[in-house]
Motif scaffolding. Sequence first.
Motif, mmCIF file in Angstrom:
data_model
loop_
_atom_site.group_PDB
_atom_site.id
_atom_site.type_symbol
_atom_site.label_atom_id
_atom_site.label_comp_id
_atom_site.label_asym_id
_atom_site.label_seq_id
_atom_site.Cartn_x
_atom_site.Cartn_y
_atom_site.Cartn_z
ATOM 1 N N UNK A 19 0.819 -1.209 0.000
ATOM 2 C CA UNK A 19 0.000 0.000 0.000
ATOM 3 C C UNK A 19 0.858 1.267 0.000
ATOM 4 N N UNK A 20 0.355 2.308 -0.670
ATOM 5 C CA UNK A 20 1.011 3.620 -0.756
ATOM 6 C C UNK A 20 2.419 3.546 -1.336
ATOM 7 N N UNK A 21 2.635 2.624 -2.248
ATOM 8 C CA UNK A 21 3.933 2.464 -2.896
ATOM 9 C C UNK A 21 3.752 2.633 -4.400
ATOM 10 N N UNK A 22 4.657 3.367 -5.011
ATOM 11 C CA UNK A 22 4.611 3.612 -6.453
ATOM 12 C C UNK A 22 5.700 2.766 -7.109
ATOM 13 N N UNK A 23 5.319 2.026 -8.148
ATOM 14 C CA UNK A 23 6.239 1.144 -8.862
ATOM 15 C C UNK A 23 6.428 1.647 -10.286
ATOM 16 N N UNK A 24 7.651 1.556 -10.799
ATOM 17 C CA UNK A 24 7.970 1.960 -12.169
ATOM 18 C C UNK A 24 9.065 1.069 -12.728
ATOM 19 N N UNK A 33 27.975 3.618 -24.100
ATOM 20 C CA UNK A 33 28.357 2.222 -23.862
ATOM 21 C C UNK A 33 27.647 1.266 -24.817
ATOM 22 N N UNK A 34 26.587 1.736 -25.484
ATOM 23 C CA UNK A 34 25.869 0.888 -26.422
ATOM 24 C C UNK A 34 24.960 -0.125 -25.755
ATOM 25 N N UNK A 35 24.570 0.136 -24.517
ATOM 26 C CA UNK A 35 23.713 -0.790 -23.769
ATOM 27 C C UNK A 35 22.413 -0.103 -23.367
ATOM 28 N N UNK A 36 21.411 -0.909 -23.060
ATOM 29 C CA UNK A 36 20.142 -0.424 -22.528
ATOM 30 C C UNK A 36 19.948 -1.108 -21.182
ATOM 31 N N UNK A 37 19.868 -0.318 -20.124
ATOM 32 C CA UNK A 37 19.657 -0.843 -18.783
ATOM 33 C C UNK A 37 18.178 -0.807 -18.447
ATOM 34 N N UNK A 38 17.718 -1.832 -17.766
ATOM 35 C CA UNK A 38 16.331 -1.916 -17.323
ATOM 36 C C UNK A 38 16.339 -1.925 -15.802
ATOM 37 N N UNK A 39 15.661 -0.942 -15.208
ATOM 38 C CA UNK A 39 15.614 -0.795 -13.754
ATOM 39 C C UNK A 39 14.183 -0.972 -13.262
ATOM 40 N N UNK A 40 14.051 -1.600 -12.111
ATOM 41 C CA UNK A 40 12.775 -1.679 -11.398
ATOM 42 C C UNK A 40 12.884 -0.730 -10.222
ATOM 43 N N UNK A 41 11.986 0.263 -10.153
ATOM 44 C CA UNK A 41 12.028 1.278 -9.103
ATOM 45 C C UNK A 41 10.730 1.245 -8.299
ATOM 46 N N UNK A 42 10.860 1.515 -7.017
ATOM 47 C CA UNK A 42 9.671 1.673 -6.181
ATOM 48 C C UNK A 42 9.985 2.649 -5.063
ATOM 49 N N UNK A 43 8.953 3.327 -4.610
ATOM 50 C CA UNK A 43 9.125 4.273 -3.507
ATOM 51 C C UNK A 43 7.799 4.544 -2.835
ATOM 52 N N UNK A 44 7.901 4.823 -1.548
ATOM 53 C CA UNK A 44 6.758 5.274 -0.758
ATOM 54 C C UNK A 44 6.877 6.781 -0.625
ATOM 55 N N UNK A 50 14.005 3.382 -4.372
ATOM 56 C CA UNK A 50 14.867 2.210 -4.447
ATOM 57 C C UNK A 50 14.832 1.702 -5.878
ATOM 58 N N UNK A 51 16.005 1.558 -6.482
ATOM 59 C CA UNK A 51 16.100 1.081 -7.868
ATOM 60 C C UNK A 51 16.990 -0.147 -7.920
ATOM 61 N N UNK A 52 16.541 -1.138 -8.695
ATOM 62 C CA UNK A 52 17.302 -2.371 -8.865
ATOM 63 C C UNK A 52 17.454 -2.641 -10.351
ATOM 64 N N UNK A 53 18.683 -2.845 -10.802
ATOM 65 C CA UNK A 53 18.893 -3.185 -12.203
ATOM 66 C C UNK A 53 18.502 -4.637 -12.401
ATOM 67 N N UNK A 54 17.617 -4.870 -13.376
ATOM 68 C CA UNK A 54 17.162 -6.243 -13.600
ATOM 69 C C UNK A 54 17.649 -6.811 -14.924
ATOM 70 N N UNK A 55 18.128 -5.944 -15.836
ATOM 71 C CA UNK A 55 18.630 -6.459 -17.111
ATOM 72 C C UNK A 55 19.514 -5.416 -17.778
ATOM 73 N N UNK A 56 20.360 -5.922 -18.657
ATOM 74 C CA UNK A 56 21.203 -5.058 -19.484
ATOM 75 C C UNK A 56 21.151 -5.637 -20.894
ATOM 76 N N UNK A 57 20.585 -4.864 -21.811
ATOM 77 C CA UNK A 57 20.374 -5.331 -23.173
ATOM 78 C C UNK A 57 21.378 -4.700 -24.126
ATOM 79 N N UNK A 58 21.636 -5.367 -25.234
ATOM 80 C CA UNK A 58 22.511 -4.832 -26.266
ATOM 81 C C UNK A 58 21.761 -3.740 -27.026
ATOM 82 N N UNK A 59 22.309 -2.533 -27.027
ATOM 83 C CA UNK A 59 21.649 -1.385 -27.633
ATOM 84 C C UNK A 59 21.475 -1.503 -29.125
#
Length: 83
Positions: A19-24, A33-44, A50-59
């Motif tokens: 509850x009362x948490x925003x996710x993005x 660097x030629x990469x695409x980073x994917x982050x999962x972020x959430x905050x109250x 708080x951000x966590x890198x979940x993937x790194x893709x080839x750009x």
Amino acid sequence: MTTIDDIILEIQKRFTKKPNTIYEVKLVDQVYSGKINVYFQYYKIGYATTAQQIARLDGEIYRAQLPEIAKKIRKVTGITVIK
């Protein structure tokens, strides 16, 4: 190599619906660097993000597909995606 379906599974594991948490999900194109980073972020409200890198893709492969990737993540998970 990480696929889009693997990224969606990682997002679903981290998405806990507190509850009362925003996710993005944030897609960051790192031009030099030629990469695409994917982050999962959430905050109250009133707390730090708080951000966590979940993937790194080839750009070179995924750069043109970013709008479709964002739409697919949004459709499957229901989480806001920022490009």
